[in-house]
Design an enzyme around this catalytic site. Structure first.
Site, PDB file in Angstrom:
ATOM      1  N   HIS A  26       0.477  -1.123   0.133  1.00 15.96           N
ATOM      2  CA  HIS A  26       0.247   0.029   0.014  1.00 15.96           C
ATOM      3  C   HIS A  26       0.886   1.214   0.061  1.00 15.96           C
ATOM      4  CE1 HIS A  26      -2.854  -3.088   1.443  1.00 15.96           C
ATOM      5  NE2 HIS A  26      -3.919  -2.148   0.752  1.00 15.96           N
ATOM      6  N   LYS A  52       0.763  -1.069  14.418  1.00 15.44           N
ATOM      7  CA  LYS A  52      -0.419  -1.615  15.285  1.00 15.44           C
ATOM      8  C   LYS A  52      -0.142  -1.299  16.695  1.00 15.44           C
ATOM      9  CE  LYS A  52      -1.108  -5.889  16.651  1.00 15.44           C
ATOM     10  NZ  LYS A  52      -1.516  -7.269  16.676  1.00 15.44           N
TER      11      LYS A  52
END
Length: 182
Positions: A5, A104
């Site tokens: 991405h 994360k």
């Protein structure tokens, strides 16, 4: 996330304006940016950071270390945070660092690209299934080529796996000299 991405978003931002908005030119411009991409100063030991989340608190919740989660093998050395600083060796972006970051449990999640630039003479939609901005085979291959040095740095230990605490303040692992500060 970086290869699939973030490199594509970086290429979208850094590519030249196309002469024509067609199915061939836009992907070719993306590939041109990815072919011109390399690790900043050709030094993965200073341009690449990879970490794995240790136990901590996030938004009032206690989170376990990633390695203690069900189904996670600590021996796999899977990172939960990665940051790489790249250089795109084309005249417009010469000596401009491009830092890609994904992780994360780092608090205050953000999805942003911060750049200031002039309005282009043409505009086009990034949504609506426009195939001219799709990732084609050669762009995917160049994306993998762009991260081969990063993966080699992981394997060789030049970018060692470190731990960071889950926390809500939005601090992210940063390198200070050779150490990672959190």
């Amino acid at each position: 996330m970086i290869r699939s991405h973030l490199l594509q978003v970086m290429a979208l931002v850094m590519r030249d304006l196309p002469l024509n908005f067609d199915r061939g030119e836009l992907p070719a411009l993306t590939v041109h940016v990815l072919r011109s991409t390399r690790i900043w100063d050709d030094d993965p030991s200073t341009a690449v950071i990879r970490c794995r989340c240790a136990a901590g608190n996030l938004d009032g919740r206690s989170l376990p270390a990633y390695t203690t989660e069900d189904g996670v093998d600590p021996a796999n050395e899977t990172e939960t945070f990665a940051q790489v600083t790249l250089e795109v060796d084309i005249w417009r972006w010469s000596d401009v660092p491009a830092t890609l970051r994904s992780g994360k449990a780092v608090g205050s999640p953000r999805q942003e690209t911060a750049v200031t630039f002039r309005r282009p003479p043409h505009t086009y939609s990034l949504l609506g299934g426009d195939p001219t901005i799709s990732v084609l085979g050669d762009a995917a291959e160049e994306g993998w080529r762009s991260v081969e040095d990063i993966l080699d740095a992981f394997d060789s230990g030049a970018a060692p796996l470190r731990d960071y605490r889950a926390e809500a303040r939005g601090r992210q692992p940063r390198r200070s000299g050779r150490a990672t500060t959190l």
